[in-house]
Each structure stands twice: as structure tokens, then as C-alpha cells.
Design an enzyme around this catalytic site. Structure first.
Site, PDB file in Angstrom:
ATOM      1  CE  LYS A  35      -1.666   1.555   4.097  1.00 56.71           C
ATOM      2  NZ  LYS A  35      -1.309   2.956   4.378  1.00 56.71           N
ATOM      3  CG  ASN A  36       2.286   2.722   3.521  1.00 65.63           C
ATOM      4  OD1 ASN A  36       1.140   3.079   3.247  1.00 65.63           O
ATOM      5  ND2 ASN A  36       2.685   2.473   4.760  1.00 65.63           N
ATOM      6  NE  ARG A 106       0.912  11.910   6.759  1.00 69.79           N
ATOM      7  CZ  ARG A 106       1.152  13.035   7.398  1.00 69.79           C
ATOM      8  NH1 ARG A 106       0.166  13.810   7.793  1.00 69.79           N
ATOM      9  NH2 ARG A 106       2.387  13.403   7.652  1.00 69.79           N
ATOM     10  CG  ASP A 130      -4.297   4.791   9.962  1.00 77.70           C
ATOM     11  OD1 ASP A 130      -5.425   4.336   9.762  1.00 77.70           O
ATOM     12  OD2 ASP A 130      -3.287   4.421   9.359  1.00 77.70           O
ATOM     13  CG  ASP A 328       3.175   1.117   9.603  1.00 78.78           C
ATOM     14  OD1 ASP A 328       2.716   1.929  10.426  1.00 78.78           O
ATOM     15  OD2 ASP A 328       3.441   1.423   8.418  1.00 78.78           O
TER      16      ASP A 328
HETATM   17  N1  EPU Z   1       6.510  14.244  10.877  1.00 81.56           N
HETATM   18  C1  EPU Z   1       6.575  15.580  11.222  1.00 81.56           C
HETATM   19  N2  EPU Z   1       6.551  16.514  10.215  1.00 81.56           N
HETATM   20  C2  EPU Z   1       6.460  16.144   8.907  1.00 81.56           C
HETATM   21  C3  EPU Z   1       6.402  14.792   8.561  1.00 81.56           C
HETATM   22  C4  EPU Z   1       6.422  13.844   9.574  1.00 81.56           C
HETATM   23  O1  EPU Z   1       6.648  15.908  12.388  1.00 81.56           O
HETATM   24  O2  EPU Z   1       6.454  17.048   8.040  1.00 81.56           O
HETATM   25  C5  EPU Z   1       6.514  13.224  11.952  1.00 81.56           C
HETATM   26  C6  EPU Z   1       5.165  12.501  12.006  1.00 81.56           C
HETATM   27  O3  EPU Z   1       4.219  13.224  12.767  1.00 81.56           O
HETATM   28  C7  EPU Z   1       5.536  11.175  12.632  1.00 81.56           C
HETATM   29  C8  EPU Z   1       6.924  10.904  12.065  1.00 81.56           C
HETATM   30  O4  EPU Z   1       7.431  12.183  11.635  1.00 81.56           O
HETATM   31  O5  EPU Z   1       5.626  11.287  14.029  1.00 81.56           O
HETATM   32  C9  EPU Z   1       6.934   9.905  10.922  1.00 81.56           C
HETATM   33  O6  EPU Z   1       6.253  10.439   9.825  1.00 81.56           O
HETATM   34  P1  EPU Z   1       6.580  10.039   8.308  1.00 81.56           P
HETATM   35  O7  EPU Z   1       6.495  11.288   7.513  1.00 81.56           O
HETATM   36  O8  EPU Z   1       7.839   9.233   8.244  1.00 81.56           O
HETATM   37  O9  EPU Z   1       5.363   9.084   7.991  1.00 81.56           O
HETATM   38  P2  EPU Z   1       4.264   9.234   6.867  1.00 81.56           P
HETATM   39  O10 EPU Z   1       4.901   9.439   5.553  1.00 81.56           O
HETATM   40  O11 EPU Z   1       3.194  10.163   7.296  1.00 81.56           O
HETATM   41  C10 EPU Z   1       4.305   6.689   6.320  1.00 81.56           C
HETATM   42  C11 EPU Z   1       3.271   5.577   6.241  1.00 81.56           C
HETATM   43  C12 EPU Z   1       2.834   5.160   7.627  1.00 81.56           C
HETATM   44  C13 EPU Z   1       4.049   4.747   8.434  1.00 81.56           C
HETATM   45  C14 EPU Z   1       5.097   5.877   8.437  1.00 81.56           C
HETATM   46  C15 EPU Z   1       6.386   5.499   9.126  1.00 81.56           C
HETATM   47  C16 EPU Z   1       2.139   6.073   4.188  1.00 81.56           C
HETATM   48  C17 EPU Z   1       0.885   6.486   3.507  1.00 81.56           C
HETATM   49  N3  EPU Z   1       2.109   6.036   5.500  1.00 81.56           N
HETATM   50  O12 EPU Z   1       3.622   7.782   6.923  1.00 81.56           O
HETATM   51  O13 EPU Z   1       2.004   4.011   7.439  1.00 81.56           O
HETATM   52  O14 EPU Z   1       3.653   4.451   9.747  1.00 81.56           O
HETATM   53  O15 EPU Z   1       5.424   6.245   7.077  1.00 81.56           O
HETATM   54  O16 EPU Z   1       6.974   4.393   8.542  1.00 81.56           O
HETATM   55  O17 EPU Z   1       3.136   5.757   3.548  1.00 81.56           O
HETATM   56  C18 EPU Z   1       0.117   2.625   7.707  1.00 81.56           C
HETATM   57  O18 EPU Z   1       0.379   2.133   6.608  1.00 81.56           O
HETATM   58  O19 EPU Z   1      -0.752   2.120   8.471  1.00 81.56           O
HETATM   59  C19 EPU Z   1       0.838   3.818   8.136  1.00 81.56           C
HETATM   60  C20 EPU Z   1       0.421   4.608   9.105  1.00 81.56           C
END
Ligand code: EPU
Length: 441
Positions: A35-36, A106, A130, A328
């Protein structure tokens, strides 16, 4: 009416899954695409005109939502096969992501980089996803601002403009997956060189970079913490056909399933390298995991054969960005520890609020206490089935796994969350001997 497949009624909020424990798992499961990864590949198809073809696409609701979002912008979306998507960009793109679609996933934020880079403007309702705490996008905005973008917030919408993005030195003090992806996608068509220091290295980020390179992008350092991107011009990229990387979190779900149910599973297209730290912790818990290879419909794939013949042993685990143990996996790990021998401490370093499923595990009799970003799990021989709710995708999958370790019947509600990220979890588990059915409302 019970059905054994997750695909019959994906959007019905009243659907539930019933699991009966006591049956060891035996057989083969093929892991679908991630998915991601696929959601980001779909968004990146905005970067070229013509038809992009994605294969190994999971049949999940989030793919449908991303398809609807891109169709709203003017892309043509077709599904020639259930596991394929074709995305055609005819050049008539309206770069707007409305609230009713953007708030549902997201990954809607992932249209920002491609649209700004190629079209110079975006209107984006703030992304959803989420419910496990605040998920800001300040790093996305800081990186794009350094490349020349301008941002305004008007009535809950982000309005971004950029005459022509230019290369910049972007330094992340934390390797955000989404921010890395957006900056890379913006940089591939920007003027000059962009260096991303502190980039995320997740397998899904690597998959996106490989996809972009195949399209004609110039990216150096793929898979490392320093990415160098030389912009190739707004109309230089061409459409390609790309096979989506397999889903390490779904693979881990089947490992956790056999870990608590007992038995032996051969998991096809599970890539050991992509989940190395998770596999180490599983082996520490007593699972026997053999790595191998197999032919799958003419493709050569990696396999993991997982044998669970004794009670798991407790271990301590902390979540970290890749190559650490991914956040995750955590609901699965806490579930495994709930029935392990001993006490394990699980520390969450990414999402402080990601412990909501603990209450549900407690309803099943698990002995888990949380303190700040730590969970202390005292293993019990068995859990006890009752009704629990899936509050998000990964928590929902963990409830299904917990049901395999609980005496009696476990009923999981909130199944629409599981449908967002799992391709026929019920059908796959039923095919290897789990007593699991999906019931329509
Ligand atoms: N963060 C910030 N500022 C930002 C971006 C992120 O503070 O501008 C913080 C977030 O709040 C969080 C941390 O950094 O505490 C990690 O965020 P990241 O940007 O790495 O995650 P994401 O891109 O929002 C993706 C996956 C998530 C997965 C995370 C970490 C997708 C759509 N989502 O989220 O997957 O947990 O990376 O590996 O790719 C899931 O699939 O269930 C899921 C939540």
C-alpha cells in the site's frame, strides 16, 4: 451472511470478522504489493504524459481512493486486471485535491511534490489517514519552500504555487517517509540539483525512486540517507510499466499469525532484507524462519518459511525509522508478546498516540500497561475471545491475529479500516486453515 473473502463488501462499516482459535496454520500465502508504495507510485504518475502501468497492485480501498483523487484531477484510471492499474495523463490536469477525497488518506499529500514540480500549483485539503495523533507536514513544506514554493492556508486548504522549482540542499533532522517522497518527486523536474540529507530509506521510498529512474529521472544514492536529484525538465519523463514492491507489513501479519496459532507457513514474495530487524526479533522470540526462493507465475520471488512449534519468548522492542523495526509492525508485536512467555517492553518512537489498540487487547485478557511511549506486556498462555474494534489498519490486523490466540470466538468490528490496507486478509488466512469468516451487516 458469512463470506470467506474480504472483497465482497469492502465499504460496509457494519461488516465484522469472526475468528475461532485452536487451529494451526499450514500452507502457502502470497504477499500482495505494498500500500505505502503503490499510492505514491500512482501520485507520481502525474509527472509524465501518457499511460503508466502498475502491476502487483493490492486490492485495497486506499488504492480506490487514490484512483478517485487522481481521476478528479483529470487522470484516466483503468483496472485491466484486479492487481493492475493503468493511469493515463492526457495533459488536462486540474491540480486540486478536494476535502472529501484528501481527508480519507494520508497519502493524498503525496500529490504535492509531483503537481508543484510539473504544474507549478496545487490546492490541497489537509490530508487525513489514521487516528494516532498529530501528523504534521512541516518538513514537506520546509523542503519545498527551500526549492522556491510559496504556501498559503485558506479555509483549511493549502494553496501552493511555484513559478519553477529550483534545486536546494534540504536537510531533514528526522527521516520522514512522506517528506522524502514529496521532495524527490518535486526535484526530478526542478531546475538544477537537489540534495536531501537525512532522507528516509524505507523499501517503499526505494521503490518510488526506482520507478522515477525508470521514467528518466536522475537520482543518485537510492536506498541511502543522502539522495542527489538532478532535475531533468518538466516534460522529460516518460510513462513506464512498474511492478510494485511487496508489502512487508502484510508479510509480517502472516508471520505473526502463524507465531500465535502455531504451524508452518510458506510466505511467498516476502523480502527478508526489507524486514531484517523484524525477523531478528521474531527469531529472538523463538520462531524458526528459513529464507528461500520460488517461482511465482513466471517470477522469481523470495520466500520465508516460518515454523512455530513452541510458545513464544518475550523480548524488548523499539520502533525506529528503517532499517529499524517499523512502527507499523508494533500492534502485531504487542499481540505476539501478549501470549509470549515473560515480560516484554515495547517503545514507540514515531507516533506517541499509537497505543489505542491496547484497550482492545486488554478486552481479550491481555496484560498490557502503557506509560508514555512504552508498553509493558506480561505474556499469558492464552487470550479470551470477545468483541473488539479495529481503530486503524494495523491495529485491525493485530485484532485478527489476537483472535487466533484467543479461546472461543473473537469478533472484530471496524473492518473497513482493515480493508484500507489489507488485500483479502480473511481469505488468505482461511486458505491456510484459520477458522475465520467475514460477516456482512
Ligand atoms: N513528521 C513531522 N513533520 C512532517 C512529517 C512527519 O513531524 O512534516 C513526523 C510525524 O508526525 C511522525 C513521524 O514524523 O511522528 C513519521 O512520519 P513520516 O512522515 O515518516 O510518515 P508518513 O509518511 O506520514 C508513512 C506511512 C505510515 C508509516 C510511516 C512510518 C504512508 C501512507 N504512510 O507515513 O504508514 O507508519 O510512514 O513508517 O506511507 C500505515 O500504513 O498504516 C501507516 C500509518
Amino acid at each position: 451472511m458469512p463470506v470467506t473473502s474480504d472483497l465482497g463488501d469492502p465499504n460496509l462499516p457494519g461488516a465484522r470478522i469472526e475468528v475461532r482459535s485452536g487451529h494451526p496454520l499450514e500452507g502457502r500465502i502470497v504477499v500482495p504489493g505494498a500500500k505505502n508504495s503503490v499510492l505514491k507510485l500512482m501520485a507520481a504518475s502525474l509527472l509524465c504524459d501518457g499511460t503508466t502501468r502498475l502491476t502487483n497492485v493490492p486490492r485495497i480501498v486506499d488504492v480506490d481512493i487514490m484512483g478517485d483523487l487522481l481521476a478528479h484531477m483529470g487522470m484516466r484510471i483503468e483496472r485491466p486486471r484486479p492487481d493492475e492499474v493503468e493511469l493515463t495523463n492526457t495533459g488536462a490536469i486540474v491540480p486540486e485535491a478536494p476535502i472529501h477525497l484528501a481527508e480519507r488518506i494520508r497519502a493524498s499529500v503525496n500529490v504535492l511534490g509531483p503537481l508543484l514540480g510539473r504544474y507549478g500549483q496545487v490546492t490541497l485539503a489537509m490530508p487525513g489517514g489514521d487516528d494516532f495523533g498529530s501528523r504534521p507536514i512541516d518538513m514537506h513544506l520546509a523542503g519545498l519552500t527551500a526549492m522556491g514554493a510559496d504556501f498559503r492556508f485558506v479555509d483549511g486548504e493549502l494553496i501552493a504555487t511555484a513559478e519553477r522549482l529550483h534545486g536546494a540542499h534540504v536537510v531533514f533532522d528526522y527521516p520522514s517517509v512522506g517528506a522524502t517522497e514529496n521532495i524527490v518527486c518535486a526535484a526530478v523536474t526542478a531546475h538544477g540539483e537537489t540534495v536531501i540529507d537525512g532522507a528516509a530509506r524505507e523499501p517503499e521510498v526505494v521503490d518510488l525512486c526506482r520507478f522515477l529512474v525508470a521514467m528518466g529521472a536522475d537520482i543518485d544514492g537510492v536506498g541511502t540517507a543522502v539522495l542527489r536529484v538532478n532535475g531533468v525538465g518538466r516534460d522529460a519523463l516518460r510513462p513506464v510499466s512498474h511492478h510494485t514492491v511487496s508489502d512487508r507489513i502484510q508479510a509480517a501479519t502472516y508471520i505473526a499469525s502463524v507465531a500465535v496459532a502455531g504451524g508452518r507457513l510458506e510466505i511467498l514474495d516476502a523480502r527478508a532484507h526489507d524486514m531484517d530487524m523484524f525477523l531478528r526479533r521474531c527469531r529472538d522470540m523463538g520462531l524458526v524462519i528459513d529464507e528461500g526462493e520460488a517461482d511465482l507465475e513466471g517470477r522469481h520471488v523470495s520466500t520465508l518459511t516460518v515454523t512455530a512449534s513452541a510458545r513464544l519468548r518475550a523480548v524488548d522492542v523499539q520502533t525506529l525509522p528503517y532499517p529499524g523495526v517499523a512502527t507499523d509492525y508494533k500492534p502485531l508485536i504487542v499481540t505476539m508478546l501478549s501470549v509470549a512467555d515473560g515480560v516484554g517492553v515495547v517503545t514507540e518512537n514515531l507516533y506517541p498516540g499509537r497505543f489505542r489498540y491496547v484497550e482492545e487487547l486488554q478486552r481479550l485478557g491481555a496484560d498490557v500497561t502503557t506509560n508514555g511511549h512504552h508498553a509493558v506486556v506480561r505474556g499469558r498462555p492464552r487470550l479470551v475471545g470477545t468483541e473488539v474494534c479495529a481503530h486503524d489498519i494495523r491495529a485491525g490486523a493485530a485484532m485478527v491475529v489476537a483472535g487466533l490466540a484467543a479461546d472461543g470466538v473473537t469478533t472484530i468490528t471496524g473492518v473497513h479500516h482493515i480493508d484500507r490496507g489489507y488485500d483479502d486478509l480473511t481469505g488468505r488466512l482461511a486458505s491456510v486453515g484459520a477458522h475465520i469468516v467475514r460477516c456482512s451487516p
